[in-house]
Design a protein around this motif. Sequence first.
Motif, PDB file in Angstrom:
ATOM      1  N   PRO A  96      13.746 154.500 -35.704  1.00 57.51           N
ATOM      2  CA  PRO A  96      13.872 155.933 -35.434  1.00 57.51           C
ATOM      3  C   PRO A  96      13.265 156.336 -34.089  1.00 57.51           C
ATOM      4  O   PRO A  96      13.538 157.415 -33.582  1.00 57.51           O
ATOM      5  N   HIS A  97      12.434 155.453 -33.512  1.00 55.19           N
ATOM      6  CA  HIS A  97      11.776 155.730 -32.233  1.00 55.19           C
ATOM      7  C   HIS A  97      11.196 154.419 -31.710  1.00 55.19           C
ATOM      8  O   HIS A  97      11.117 153.425 -32.438  1.00 55.19           O
ATOM      9  N   ASP A  98      10.799 154.427 -30.445  1.00 55.77           N
ATOM     10  CA  ASP A  98      10.152 153.248 -29.884  1.00 55.77           C
ATOM     11  C   ASP A  98       8.839 152.988 -30.621  1.00 55.77           C
ATOM     12  O   ASP A  98       8.142 153.931 -31.012  1.00 55.77           O
ATOM     13  N   ILE A  99       8.525 151.723 -30.769  1.00 54.61           N
ATOM     14  CA  ILE A  99       7.242 151.334 -31.354  1.00 54.61           C
ATOM     15  C   ILE A  99       6.552 150.443 -30.328  1.00 54.61           C
ATOM     16  O   ILE A  99       7.037 149.349 -30.018  1.00 54.61           O
ATOM     17  N   LYS A 100       5.454 150.938 -29.794  1.00 52.38           N
ATOM     18  CA  LYS A 100       4.715 150.199 -28.775  1.00 52.38           C
ATOM     19  C   LYS A 100       3.754 149.224 -29.453  1.00 52.38           C
ATOM     20  O   LYS A 100       3.157 149.544 -30.487  1.00 52.38           O
ATOM     21  N   LEU A 101       3.622 148.066 -28.822  1.00 50.18           N
ATOM     22  CA  LEU A 101       2.765 147.017 -29.363  1.00 50.18           C
ATOM     23  C   LEU A 101       1.724 146.613 -28.330  1.00 50.18           C
ATOM     24  O   LEU A 101       1.993 146.607 -27.129  1.00 50.18           O
ATOM     25  N   ASP A 102       0.562 146.236 -28.815  1.00 52.44           N
ATOM     26  CA  ASP A 102      -0.492 145.696 -27.968  1.00 52.44           C
ATOM     27  C   ASP A 102      -0.548 144.193 -28.240  1.00 52.44           C
ATOM     28  O   ASP A 102      -0.782 143.776 -29.382  1.00 52.44           O
ATOM     29  N   HIS A 103      -0.301 143.399 -27.187  1.00 47.95           N
ATOM     30  CA  HIS A 103      -0.343 141.946 -27.330  1.00 47.95           C
ATOM     31  C   HIS A 103      -1.792 141.511 -27.487  1.00 47.95           C
ATOM     32  O   HIS A 103      -2.636 141.808 -26.643  1.00 47.95           O
ATOM     33  N   LEU A 104      -2.097 140.789 -28.571  1.00 48.00           N
ATOM     34  CA  LEU A 104      -3.462 140.349 -28.826  1.00 48.00           C
ATOM     35  C   LEU A 104      -3.693 138.896 -28.424  1.00 48.00           C
ATOM     36  O   LEU A 104      -4.737 138.560 -27.884  1.00 48.00           O
ATOM     37  N   LYS A 105      -2.700 138.048 -28.715  1.00 44.03           N
ATOM     38  CA  LYS A 105      -2.908 136.619 -28.487  1.00 44.03           C
ATOM     39  C   LYS A 105      -1.580 135.882 -28.594  1.00 44.03           C
ATOM     40  O   LYS A 105      -0.727 136.246 -29.395  1.00 44.03           O
ATOM     41  N   THR A 106      -1.426 134.832 -27.789  1.00 40.43           N
ATOM     42  CA  THR A 106      -0.294 133.915 -27.923  1.00 40.43           C
ATOM     43  C   THR A 106      -0.834 132.497 -27.905  1.00 40.43           C
ATOM     44  O   THR A 106      -1.727 132.182 -27.118  1.00 40.43           O
ATOM     45  N   LYS A 107      -0.317 131.700 -28.800  1.00 36.98           N
ATOM     46  CA  LYS A 107      -0.736 130.305 -28.906  1.00 36.98           C
ATOM     47  C   LYS A 107       0.516 129.444 -29.006  1.00 36.98           C
ATOM     48  O   LYS A 107       1.466 129.798 -29.704  1.00 36.98           O
ATOM     49  N   SER A 108       0.517 128.315 -28.305  1.00 33.69           N
ATOM     50  CA  SER A 108       1.651 127.386 -28.431  1.00 33.69           C
ATOM     51  C   SER A 108       1.169 126.128 -29.152  1.00 33.69           C
ATOM     52  O   SER A 108      -0.011 125.769 -29.094  1.00 33.69           O
ATOM     53  N   PHE A 109       2.098 125.502 -29.838  1.00 34.12           N
ATOM     54  CA  PHE A 109       1.805 124.307 -30.621  1.00 34.12           C
ATOM     55  C   PHE A 109       2.558 123.114 -30.032  1.00 34.12           C
ATOM     56  O   PHE A 109       3.578 123.286 -29.353  1.00 34.12           O
ATOM     57  N   ALA A 110       2.089 121.906 -30.325  1.00 37.21           N
ATOM     58  CA  ALA A 110       2.657 120.684 -29.757  1.00 37.21           C
ATOM     59  C   ALA A 110       4.142 120.507 -30.097  1.00 37.21           C
ATOM     60  O   ALA A 110       4.887 119.909 -29.321  1.00 37.21           O
ATOM     61  N   ASN A 111       4.589 121.051 -31.227  1.00 39.49           N
ATOM     62  CA  ASN A 111       5.990 120.895 -31.619  1.00 39.49           C
ATOM     63  C   ASN A 111       6.896 121.977 -31.033  1.00 39.49           C
ATOM     64  O   ASN A 111       8.055 122.091 -31.399  1.00 39.49           O
ATOM     65  N   GLY A 112       6.355 122.804 -30.111  1.00 39.83           N
ATOM     66  CA  GLY A 112       7.168 123.800 -29.429  1.00 39.83           C
ATOM     67  C   GLY A 112       7.131 125.187 -30.025  1.00 39.83           C
ATOM     68  O   GLY A 112       7.693 126.120 -29.452  1.00 39.83           O
ATOM     69  N   LEU A 113       6.483 125.368 -31.170  1.00 39.96           N
ATOM     70  CA  LEU A 113       6.369 126.704 -31.745  1.00 39.96           C
ATOM     71  C   LEU A 113       5.442 127.553 -30.870  1.00 39.96           C
ATOM     72  O   LEU A 113       4.458 127.044 -30.328  1.00 39.96           O
ATOM     73  N   VAL A 114       5.777 128.821 -30.754  1.00 39.17           N
ATOM     74  CA  VAL A 114       4.959 129.760 -29.994  1.00 39.17           C
ATOM     75  C   VAL A 114       4.668 130.953 -30.900  1.00 39.17           C
ATOM     76  O   VAL A 114       5.588 131.603 -31.402  1.00 39.17           O
ATOM     77  N   GLN A 115       3.382 131.219 -31.099  1.00 41.87           N
ATOM     78  CA  GLN A 115       2.972 132.275 -32.022  1.00 41.87           C
ATOM     79  C   GLN A 115       2.285 133.394 -31.249  1.00 41.87           C
ATOM     80  O   GLN A 115       1.343 133.148 -30.502  1.00 41.87           O
ATOM     81  N   SER A 116       2.777 134.607 -31.454  1.00 43.21           N
ATOM     82  CA  SER A 116       2.188 135.772 -30.805  1.00 43.21           C
ATOM     83  C   SER A 116       1.742 136.771 -31.861  1.00 43.21           C
ATOM     84  O   SER A 116       2.415 136.963 -32.871  1.00 43.21           O
ATOM     85  N   ARG A 117       0.614 137.386 -31.588  1.00 39.25           N
ATOM     86  CA  ARG A 117       0.086 138.402 -32.498  1.00 39.25           C
ATOM     87  C   ARG A 117       0.032 139.730 -31.753  1.00 39.25           C
ATOM     88  O   ARG A 117      -0.413 139.800 -30.606  1.00 39.25           O
ATOM     89  N   TYR A 118       0.502 140.773 -32.436  1.00 39.52           N
ATOM     90  CA  TYR A 118       0.563 142.113 -31.861  1.00 39.52           C
ATOM     91  C   TYR A 118      -0.065 143.112 -32.811  1.00 39.52           C
ATOM     92  O   TYR A 118       0.039 142.968 -34.027  1.00 39.52           O
ATOM     93  N   GLU A 119      -0.656 144.141 -32.239  1.00 35.57           N
ATOM     94  CA  GLU A 119      -1.116 145.269 -33.023  1.00 35.57           C
ATOM     95  C   GLU A 119      -0.210 146.441 -32.680  1.00 35.57           C
ATOM     96  O   GLU A 119       0.138 146.647 -31.521  1.00 35.57           O
ATOM     97  N   VAL A 120       0.187 147.186 -33.687  1.00 32.74           N
ATOM     98  CA  VAL A 120       1.025 148.353 -33.468  1.00 32.74           C
ATOM     99  C   VAL A 120       0.150 149.474 -32.923  1.00 32.74           C
ATOM    100  O   VAL A 120      -0.907 149.786 -33.477  1.00 32.74           O
ATOM    101  N   ILE A 121       0.581 150.053 -31.798  1.00 34.80           N
ATOM    102  CA  ILE A 121      -0.154 151.157 -31.187  1.00 34.80           C
ATOM    103  C   ILE A 121       0.233 152.442 -31.912  1.00 34.80           C
ATOM    104  O   ILE A 121       1.412 152.787 -31.974  1.00 34.80           O
ATOM    105  N   ARG A 122      -0.746 153.089 -32.457  1.00 35.75           N
ATOM    106  CA  ARG A 122      -0.499 154.331 -33.199  1.00 35.75           C
ATOM    107  C   ARG A 122      -0.649 155.521 -32.272  1.00 35.75           C
ATOM    108  O   ARG A 122      -1.579 155.587 -31.473  1.00 35.75           O
ATOM    109  N   ASP A 123       0.273 156.462 -32.394  1.00 31.12           N
ATOM    110  CA  ASP A 123       0.154 157.711 -31.627  1.00 31.12           C
ATOM    111  C   ASP A 123      -1.045 158.484 -32.166  1.00 31.12           C
ATOM    112  O   ASP A 123      -1.273 158.532 -33.375  1.00 31.12           O
ATOM    113  N   LYS A 124      -1.759 159.092 -31.271  1.00 33.62           N
ATOM    114  CA  LYS A 124      -2.963 159.819 -31.700  1.00 33.62           C
ATOM    115  C   LYS A 124      -2.700 161.282 -31.826  1.00 33.62           C
ATOM    116  O   LYS A 124      -1.861 161.887 -31.355  1.00 33.62           O
TER     117      LYS A 124
END
Length: 182
Positions: A154-182
């Motif tokens: 219904p609207h844009d959802i902004k994310l804050d990138h917290l961390k990205t980690k890559s693994f030996a088998n090629g997987l890439v994991q990213s963690r995001y927190e949803v930015i809440r409007d104040k």
Amino acid sequence: MSIKASVFIATSLDGFIAREDGSVDWLPTPDESKSGEDYGYNAFIETVDAMVMGRHTYEFVSKFDKWFYGDLPVYVLSSRGVEIPGKLEKTVSTVSGSPTGVAKQLADLGYSHLYVDGGKTIQGFLSEGLIYQMTITQVPILLGSGIPLFGPLPHDIKLDHLKTKSFANGLVQSRYEVIRDK
């Protein structure tokens, strides 16, 4: 309402969580990693006190030989009946309503951190502003079609990138927190 909901999920590089038939045969198995790597799943699952999953996801994972959620209370979001086998009836039940309504019901039961799983269920919780954090692991494969993780919003959802980690088998994991409007 004081409850947070998080996502922990894998996608293909082109953003699909499953094939069109729901199959996840493209996901790496523990045997393939040869390292016993759980990609942070066990640490994540220790932070949640209940899970909400969509009916289609439940019907798919309930057919596996192993139930991956142990004694974690699992609520299957469905507006129609769901068959729950005897071996799961102590931890699995159904719930219906909007994501906000379901979150309120579960908060009223004393839960504080939900694990949300299933494409449509994640999309619904995200659209209603209920997702707090998302951990997305990209698998290096292109499926070309399937069940997408994200859909119309219904609207844009902004994310804050917290961390990205890559693994030996090629997987890439990213963690995001949803930015809440104040």
